[in-house]
Design a protein around this motif. Structure first.
Motif, mmCIF file in Angstrom:
data_model
loop_
_atom_site.group_PDB
_atom_site.id
_atom_site.type_symbol
_atom_site.label_atom_id
_atom_site.label_comp_id
_atom_site.label_asym_id
_atom_site.label_seq_id
_atom_site.Cartn_x
_atom_site.Cartn_y
_atom_site.Cartn_z
ATOM 1 N N CYS A 1 0.809 -1.111 0.066
ATOM 2 C CA CYS A 1 -0.004 -0.030 -0.111
ATOM 3 C C CYS A 1 0.829 1.256 0.040
ATOM 4 N N ARG A 2 0.485 2.099 -1.029
ATOM 5 C CA ARG A 2 1.409 3.282 -0.992
ATOM 6 C C ARG A 2 0.511 4.499 -0.229
ATOM 7 N N LEU A 3 1.441 5.291 0.372
ATOM 8 C CA LEU A 3 1.219 6.418 1.317
ATOM 9 C C LEU A 3 0.950 7.651 0.021
ATOM 10 N N PRO A 4 -0.396 8.382 0.496
ATOM 11 C CA PRO A 4 -0.643 9.697 -0.379
ATOM 12 C C PRO A 4 0.765 10.501 -0.904
ATOM 13 N N ASP A 5 1.399 10.651 0.389
ATOM 14 C CA ASP A 5 2.527 11.858 0.899
ATOM 15 C C ASP A 5 3.617 11.140 -0.151
ATOM 16 N N CYS A 6 3.655 9.928 -0.562
ATOM 17 C CA CYS A 6 4.685 9.273 -1.260
ATOM 18 C C CYS A 6 4.539 9.146 -2.747
ATOM 19 N N ASP A 7 3.284 9.888 -3.342
ATOM 20 C CA ASP A 7 3.351 9.902 -4.582
ATOM 21 C C ASP A 7 4.250 10.777 -5.433
ATOM 22 N N CYS A 8 4.925 10.341 -6.520
ATOM 23 C CA CYS A 8 5.875 11.418 -7.042
ATOM 24 C C CYS A 8 5.124 12.668 -7.507
ATOM 25 N N THR A 9 5.875 13.633 -7.396
ATOM 26 C CA THR A 9 5.598 15.101 -7.725
ATOM 27 C C THR A 9 6.598 15.709 -8.653
ATOM 28 N N TRP A 10 6.157 16.447 -9.536
ATOM 29 C CA TRP A 10 7.255 16.831 -10.581
ATOM 30 C C TRP A 10 8.077 18.073 -10.264
ATOM 31 N N THR A 11 9.228 18.096 -10.585
ATOM 32 C CA THR A 11 9.998 19.171 -10.045
ATOM 33 C C THR A 11 10.001 20.235 -11.073
ATOM 34 N N ASP A 12 10.567 21.570 -10.679
ATOM 35 C CA ASP A 12 10.774 22.497 -11.575
ATOM 36 C C ASP A 12 11.621 22.143 -12.684
ATOM 37 N N TRP A 13 11.854 22.961 -13.640
ATOM 38 C CA TRP A 13 12.660 22.690 -14.851
ATOM 39 C C TRP A 13 13.969 22.887 -14.061
ATOM 40 N N ILE A 14 15.250 21.810 -14.528
ATOM 41 C CA ILE A 14 16.488 21.821 -13.738
ATOM 42 C C ILE A 14 17.361 21.888 -14.888
ATOM 43 N N ASP A 15 18.200 22.874 -14.796
ATOM 44 C CA ASP A 15 19.274 23.208 -16.005
ATOM 45 C C ASP A 15 20.694 23.324 -15.102
ATOM 46 N N VAL A 16 21.619 22.427 -15.003
ATOM 47 C CA VAL A 16 22.805 22.421 -14.267
ATOM 48 C C VAL A 16 24.078 22.347 -15.347
ATOM 49 N N SER A 17 23.578 22.062 -16.479
ATOM 50 C CA SER A 17 24.738 22.033 -17.376
ATOM 51 C C SER A 17 24.485 22.828 -18.858
ATOM 52 N N TYR A 18 25.664 23.480 -19.456
ATOM 53 C CA TYR A 18 25.444 24.358 -20.775
ATOM 54 C C TYR A 18 26.519 23.823 -21.559
ATOM 55 N N PRO A 19 26.208 23.492 -22.831
ATOM 56 C CA PRO A 19 26.753 22.875 -23.901
ATOM 57 C C PRO A 19 28.034 24.055 -24.371
ATOM 58 N N ARG A 20 29.159 23.653 -24.233
ATOM 59 C CA ARG A 20 30.164 24.255 -24.940
ATOM 60 C C ARG A 20 30.300 24.246 -26.659
ATOM 61 N N PRO A 21 30.772 24.953 -27.519
ATOM 62 C CA PRO A 21 30.815 24.434 -29.000
ATOM 63 C C PRO A 21 31.801 23.754 -29.320
ATOM 64 N N ASP A 22 32.707 22.979 -28.547
ATOM 65 C CA ASP A 22 33.829 22.165 -29.018
ATOM 66 C C ASP A 22 32.920 20.512 -29.060
ATOM 67 N N LYS A 23 33.539 19.945 -30.123
ATOM 68 C CA LYS A 23 32.959 18.532 -30.400
ATOM 69 C C LYS A 23 32.967 17.637 -29.202
ATOM 70 N N ASP A 24 33.837 17.792 -28.218
ATOM 71 C CA ASP A 24 33.803 16.866 -27.103
ATOM 72 C C ASP A 24 32.720 17.315 -25.983
ATOM 73 N N SER A 25 32.199 18.330 -26.122
ATOM 74 C CA SER A 25 31.233 18.896 -25.121
ATOM 75 C C SER A 25 29.754 18.443 -25.473
ATOM 76 N N GLY A 26 28.985 19.078 -24.705
ATOM 77 C CA GLY A 26 27.489 18.526 -25.036
ATOM 78 C C GLY A 26 26.603 19.113 -23.760
ATOM 79 N N ASP A 27 25.405 18.552 -23.463
ATOM 80 C CA ASP A 27 24.605 19.002 -22.309
ATOM 81 C C ASP A 27 24.354 17.867 -21.546
#
Length: 159
Positions: A1-27
């Protein structure tokens, strides 16, 4: 049985990485990077994930023409080396992406009970064993959602 307070909730939008323009980079909006950059993020289990481009929040990732992994087990990975010329971006680099996850709270009453059972399936040619991992998912591994002005995310599956 699952508790109502344990239901998943959506986070705000998260952005901790920013891509650099070099080939070995990314997001890399991976859970590992989020935990390194945001120690207050308490998520016991990611049940669903949504990914979007920061500058094109209402455009599906498929329509952006970029190769992006958006997965409940990892987070988001976009490698510049995997991108091709064309599409929205005139250069083969990743856009800056952000993710939102539906998280089960990191509280003792919400954590899954550790499983010690093992299931084995045998066939004539192979044997497969599996043990329940501490973090698992019950939803699709790749989702995208469009949220023009909504405060409650609504996931939709893309292929």
């Amino acid at each position: 049985c699952r508790l109502p307070d344990c239901d998943c909730t959506w986070t705000d939008w998260i952005d901790v990485s920013y891509p650099r323009p070099d080939k070995d980079s990314g997001d890399y909006e991976t859970f590992e990077n989020i935990w390194k950059n945001n120690t207050s993020w308490e998520c016991a289990k990611v049940e669903n994930i949504s990914c979007r481009a920061e500058k094109f929040p209402n455009t599906s990732i498929a329509d952006l023409g970029q190769k992006v992994e958006c997965d409940v087990n990892v987070g988001l990975i976009c490698n510049n080396k995997d991108q091709q010329l064309g599409g929205i971006i005139p250069m083969p680099v990743c856009l800056n992406y952000e993710i939102s996850v539906c998280c089960t709270p990191n509280r003792p009453e919400c954590l899954p009970t550790p499983s010690t059972t093992s299931t084995t399936t045998s066939t004539a040619s192979s044997t497969t064993s599996s043990v329940s991992p501490p973090i698992s998912t019950t939803s699709p591994t790749s989702t995208t959602r469009e949220t023009p002005s909504s405060t409650t995310p609504t996931p939709t599956t893309t292929t």
